[in-house]
Design a protein around this motif. Structure first.
Motif, mmCIF file in Angstrom:
data_model
loop_
_atom_site.group_PDB
_atom_site.id
_atom_site.type_symbol
_atom_site.label_atom_id
_atom_site.label_comp_id
_atom_site.label_asym_id
_atom_site.label_seq_id
_atom_site.Cartn_x
_atom_site.Cartn_y
_atom_site.Cartn_z
ATOM 1 N N PHE A 145 14.606 101.336 60.482
ATOM 2 C CA PHE A 145 15.787 100.830 59.911
ATOM 3 C C PHE A 145 15.906 101.020 58.528
ATOM 4 N N MET A 146 14.901 100.507 57.947
ATOM 5 C CA MET A 146 14.994 100.372 56.593
ATOM 6 C C MET A 146 15.048 101.590 55.845
ATOM 7 N N ALA A 147 14.417 102.587 56.546
ATOM 8 C CA ALA A 147 14.322 104.111 56.153
ATOM 9 C C ALA A 147 15.777 104.672 55.982
ATOM 10 N N LEU A 148 16.544 104.398 57.256
ATOM 11 C CA LEU A 148 17.905 104.760 57.454
ATOM 12 C C LEU A 148 18.584 103.931 56.154
ATOM 13 N N MET A 149 18.464 102.616 56.143
ATOM 14 C CA MET A 149 19.130 101.984 54.868
ATOM 15 C C MET A 149 18.804 102.469 53.588
ATOM 16 N N SER A 150 17.744 103.072 53.279
ATOM 17 C CA SER A 150 17.493 103.825 52.089
ATOM 18 C C SER A 150 18.180 104.880 51.985
ATOM 19 N N LEU A 151 18.099 105.910 53.064
ATOM 20 C CA LEU A 151 19.143 106.871 53.199
ATOM 21 C C LEU A 151 20.423 106.651 52.628
ATOM 22 N N ALA A 192 24.346 106.798 62.048
ATOM 23 C CA ALA A 192 25.580 107.751 61.680
ATOM 24 C C ALA A 192 26.156 107.452 60.109
ATOM 25 N N TRP A 193 25.947 106.212 59.718
ATOM 26 C CA TRP A 193 26.226 105.833 58.450
ATOM 27 C C TRP A 193 25.441 106.480 57.458
ATOM 28 N N ALA A 194 23.999 106.279 57.862
ATOM 29 C CA ALA A 194 22.831 106.691 57.029
ATOM 30 C C ALA A 194 22.997 108.384 56.660
ATOM 31 N N VAL A 195 23.074 109.093 57.839
ATOM 32 C CA VAL A 195 23.143 110.533 57.788
ATOM 33 C C VAL A 195 24.262 110.986 57.004
ATOM 34 N N ALA A 196 25.438 110.304 57.388
ATOM 35 C CA ALA A 196 26.695 111.102 56.899
ATOM 36 C C ALA A 196 26.769 110.681 55.340
ATOM 37 N N VAL A 197 26.581 109.471 55.130
ATOM 38 C CA VAL A 197 26.558 109.084 53.486
ATOM 39 C C VAL A 197 25.912 109.909 52.768
ATOM 40 N N PHE A 198 24.466 110.103 53.280
ATOM 41 C CA PHE A 198 23.477 110.572 52.468
ATOM 42 C C PHE A 198 23.992 112.242 52.237
ATOM 43 N N PHE A 199 24.616 112.525 53.348
ATOM 44 C CA PHE A 199 24.853 114.325 53.092
ATOM 45 C C PHE A 199 26.100 114.396 52.234
ATOM 46 N N VAL A 200 27.080 113.485 52.298
ATOM 47 C CA VAL A 200 28.084 113.576 51.536
ATOM 48 C C VAL A 200 27.637 113.271 50.146
ATOM 49 N N GLY A 201 27.010 112.354 49.519
ATOM 50 C CA GLY A 201 26.541 112.070 48.414
ATOM 51 C C GLY A 201 25.737 113.275 48.008
ATOM 52 N N TYR A 202 24.836 113.803 48.751
ATOM 53 C CA TYR A 202 23.930 114.870 48.166
ATOM 54 C C TYR A 202 25.179 115.954 47.829
#
Length: 277
Positions: free
Chosen positions: A152-158, A253-263
């Motif tokens: 979960f912290m890996a997801l939060m890091s993402l 969902a939040w981790a994947v979506a926000v990371f790829f938007v940010g990237y």
């Protein structure tokens, strides 16, 4: 070029940047990385006195752990929050802080932000060991849940890195960004169930009733992504149980979506960063 290709071609640089970030945080201090414990422990002590002894907030005992220790309940919420804010604040200033390096050397700029995230993961691991020892001493069965906590912290890091990617670009063009984010974090902190349980918001929501149609105050409150991560972290470490399926799916969902938007935003502006700085 994908992020994997970006970082694979600069593994040594990423390692050196991470090492620099870790060493630079507490350079020439006697206690070194032990200072990473100072802020969360001091905050825990202050908030425990104010909210447990004066205001008398009483969260439910851990289910099924049975723990009823406000300080540990609070620390289980403070650690993911402090990790999130440290990653975002550090990443937001990574480009501006490395202006000379960016202007002189060609390398994947994202390495600066990933190195920042890795350095805070290192600091978080020290804090986690202290929390885990404290939980074990009071009888919590937290050890079997550690692998899931790491996940979960890996997801939060993402998630945090994705936010940092967006804000780092914004900070290059608008230096007011860091000041605005400082105020935002003050508000965000109190809108996240760290100092109080979600049940208090649920009770207030029931008293207020629907706001617009069938949408309630609790529905709006639960849109907070950091709140989902905090609840997941507490479920695992304090309650010693698997988080609700909705919480788990929301975190992913939040981790994947926000990371790829940010990237995607970061890559769109990467070539013009040197000129903008």
């Amino acid at each position: 070029m994908s992020i994997v290709e970006d970082l694979r071609g600069s593994r040594e640089l990423l390692l050196n940047l991470t090492r620099r970030e870790i060493k630079g945080k507490y350079k020439r201090t006697a206690l070194g990385q032990l200072w990473s414990l100072a802020n969360p422990l001091a905050a825990m002590a202050i908030y425990t006195v104010v909210f447990a002894l004066i205001i008398r907030v009483e969260p439910e005992p851990g289910d099924p752990s049975g723990l009823d220790i406000f300080a540990l309940w609070l620390l289980c919420g403070l650690l993911p929050w402090s990790f999130f804010t440290n990653v975002v604040n550090g990443g937001m200033g990574a480009l501006v802080g490395n202006e000379n390096l960016i202007k002189k050397v060609h390398f994947p700029r994202i390495a600066l932000l990933v190195a920042n995230s890795f350095s805070w993961i290192f600091s978080w691991s020290i804090e986690m060991v202290v929390l885990l020892v404290a939980l074990l001493l009071v009888g919590a069965n937290a050890l079997p849940w550690v692998p899931l906590v790491v996940l979960f912290m890996a997801l939060m890091s993402l998630f945090a890195t994705g936010v940092a990617l967006m804000l780092s670009v914004a900070n290059v063009y608008f230096r007011d960004t860091q000041h605005f984010v400082g105020i935002l974090f003050q508000v965000w902190f109190y809108l996240t169930p760290i100092l109080y349980p979600v049940s208090l918001v649920a009770g207030l929501s029931d008293d207020v009733g629907p706001l617009i149609g069938s949408v309630t105050l609790l529905d709006l409150y639960m849109l907070n992504p950091v709140g989902e991560f905090v609840e997941a972290f507490r479920n695992l470490m304090y309650d010693n149980r698997w988080p609700e399926l909705s919480t788990t799916l929301s975190c992913v969902a939040w981790a994947v979506a926000v990371f790829f938007v940010g990237y995607s935003i970061f890559k769109r502006h990467e070539k013009g960063l040197a000129e903008a700085l």
